[in-house]
Design an enzyme around this catalytic site. Structure first.
Site, PDB file in Angstrom:
ATOM      1  N   ASP A 160      -1.310   4.437  -6.812  1.00 41.94           N
ATOM      2  CA  ASP A 160       0.014   4.267  -6.246  1.00 41.94           C
ATOM      3  C   ASP A 160       0.754   5.705  -6.743  1.00 41.94           C
ATOM      4  O   ASP A 160       1.915   6.009  -6.210  1.00 41.94           O
ATOM      5  CB  ASP A 160       0.662   3.060  -6.639  1.00 41.94           C
ATOM      6  N   ASN A 175      -2.976   2.345 -10.377  1.00 44.04           N
ATOM      7  CA  ASN A 175      -3.395   1.535  -8.963  1.00 44.04           C
ATOM      8  C   ASN A 175      -3.072  -0.085  -9.549  1.00 44.04           C
ATOM      9  O   ASN A 175      -2.986  -0.388 -10.513  1.00 44.04           O
ATOM     10  CB  ASN A 175      -4.751   2.046  -8.645  1.00 44.04           C
ATOM     11  N   GLY A 200       0.953  -1.253   0.199  1.00 42.26           N
ATOM     12  CA  GLY A 200      -0.077  -0.015  -0.007  1.00 42.26           C
ATOM     13  C   GLY A 200       0.936   1.123   0.047  1.00 42.26           C
ATOM     14  O   GLY A 200       1.833   1.470   0.868  1.00 42.26           O
TER      15      GLY A 200
HETATM   16  O1  MRU Z   1       0.950  -3.954  -4.466  1.00 39.76           O
HETATM   17  P1  MRU Z   1       0.268  -3.284  -3.521  1.00 39.76           P
HETATM   18  O2  MRU Z   1      -0.731  -4.407  -2.584  1.00 39.76           O
HETATM   19  O3  MRU Z   1       1.221  -2.489  -2.807  1.00 39.76           O
HETATM   20  O4  MRU Z   1      -0.756  -2.514  -4.281  1.00 39.76           O
HETATM   21  C1  MRU Z   1      -1.465  -1.322  -3.554  1.00 39.76           C
HETATM   22  C2  MRU Z   1      -2.430  -0.887  -4.198  1.00 39.76           C
HETATM   23  O5  MRU Z   1      -2.696  -0.643  -5.454  1.00 39.76           O
HETATM   24  C3  MRU Z   1      -3.383   0.157  -3.467  1.00 39.76           C
HETATM   25  O6  MRU Z   1      -4.572   0.563  -4.081  1.00 39.76           O
HETATM   26  C4  MRU Z   1      -2.607   1.759  -3.458  1.00 39.76           C
HETATM   27  O7  MRU Z   1      -1.418   1.365  -2.909  1.00 39.76           O
HETATM   28  C5  MRU Z   1      -3.293   2.812  -2.423  1.00 39.76           C
HETATM   29  S1  MRU Z   1      -3.075   2.381  -0.764  1.00 39.76           S
HETATM   30  C6  MRU Z   1      -3.821   3.234   0.206  1.00 39.76           C
END
Ligand code: MRU
Length: 343
Positions: A236, A246, A48
């Site tokens: 992201d 994202n 996240g």
């Molecule tokens: O691969 P991840 O689990 O880190 O991906 C996370 C996401 O895509 C979330 O939607 C994004 O980081 C926002 S978290 C508030």
């Protein structure tokens, strides 16, 4: 809200909720070295965008504590090398680089080794506290978009454990409980790592929010048959023109939402915006281990030797986004509105 904190500082080390083991096991890792922080980010023990930034900031604090030198120039050099190393852990979430840049400035501005050690820890704690306040504000700005009884779709986990607290896309659902507003969430499972099935469902159930799990491939049918009133996801990295990266699958949801005339919102703090990235094509998209797709829970499901394409993120183009919900309010996804946000 009774959801464990994903990252905190204790006894000169980092306590990190191991998100790979959720929802079955709630276990904290004790991180005492910079390589351990790097591995935790890369392996998704912490994930996240904002939580990655917070973990990396504490990683810089660890670096400053662990290097023994009391020579300020030597210490600065060592800590900045560690910071550069942490920046290689994952490429897409800009919060990582945003947090490390803040830490690097504090390192550069410290006059003595003792001051540097104190300043970097203070800054990491400030980054964490700011994120909690920012996420609550995002929730407050998002809440009026939804009416009692609405059904809202999301993907991945942009919840409390992906941030300091509250989350981004999930913040309005946590706040809706405080306000006695009943919202229902349809959570896409989020292949291949199942952040939706494992984490979003778990968080929302603990908060008493009505949540229904679907596979990613059920999104169109669910929008058509379940009266979905909006889609909301985290991000992201938001480019200067509003294109938003994202979790893989977000782009597809945005296309579907457009075709069903359902509003599609991104919820993201200002720390997720990258004005140096002009548009979505310039956002680096992480590609991860093929085993995430060829195996489920360690069991091989695809034939040996199969070619795999495993992008972890995709980009929802600005023209499919109804609005981006930030701590400063809801912004239109275009260059002028985003520039004004930072003016
Ligand atoms: O691969 P991840 O689990 O880190 O991906 C996370 C996401 O895509 C979330 O939607 C994004 O980081 C926002 S978290 C508030």
């Amino acid at each position: 809200m009774n959801i464990p904190q994903s990252v905190f500082w204790e006894n000169n080390s980092i306590q990190l909720l191991d998100q790979r083991k959720l929802p079955h096991v709630t276990e904290y890792l004790t991180l005492e070295t910079v390589p351990a922080v790097f591995d935790a980010i890369k392996s998704l023990a912490v994930r996240g965008a904002p939580a990655i930034g917070i973990a990396a900031a504490f990683g810089v604090a660890l670096s400053a504590l662990r290097h023994p030198s009391d020579n300020i120039d030597k210490l600065k050099e060592q800590v900045l090398i560690d910071s550069g190393y942490l920046s290689q852990s994952r490429p897409t979430a800009v919060n990582l680089f945003w947090a490390l840049n803040r830490m690097n400035e504090v390192v550069a501005g410290s006059a003595t080794a003792a001051a540097l050690r104190e300043n970097v820890l203070t800054e990491a704690l400030v980054i964490q506290k700011e994120d909690e306040d920012v996420c609550r504000s995002i929730g407050e700005h998002a809440l009026p978009l939804f009416k009692d009884g609405n059904r809202v779709m999301t993907i991945c986990n942009a919840g409390s454990i992906a941030t300091a607290k509250y989350g981004t896309a999930l913040a309005p659902f946590f706040l809706s409980k405080e306000h006695g507003i009943n919202l229902s969430v349809f959570a896409c499972e989020t292949r291949p790592v199942f952040q939706g099935a494992r984490l979003t469902t778990w968080e929302l159930m603990q908060a008493g929010v009505d949540v229904t799990l679907i596979t990613d491939s059920m999104a169109a049918h669910t929008m058509k048959t379940k009266n979905i009133s909006a889609v909301i996801t985290g991000a992201d990295r938001v480019a200067a023109n509003g294109d938003s990266a994202n979790k893989i699958g977000t782009f597809g949801l945005a296309v579907l939402a457009k075709s069903f005339d359902i509003p599609f919102y991104i919820a993201a703090p200002l720390s997720t915006f990258d004005l140096d990235t002009p548009n979505g094509d310039a956002i680096p998209i992480e590609e991860r281990d093929p085993a995430e797709i060829t195996e489920v829970n360690g069991m091989r499901v695809a034939p040996e030797g199969i070619s795999v394409f495993n992008p972890a993120f995709d980009v929802a183009p600005a023209d499919l986004i109804t609005g981006i919900i930030t701590e400063k309010g809801i912004v239109k996804p275009n260059k002028q509105a985003i520039a004004a946000l930072f003016a």
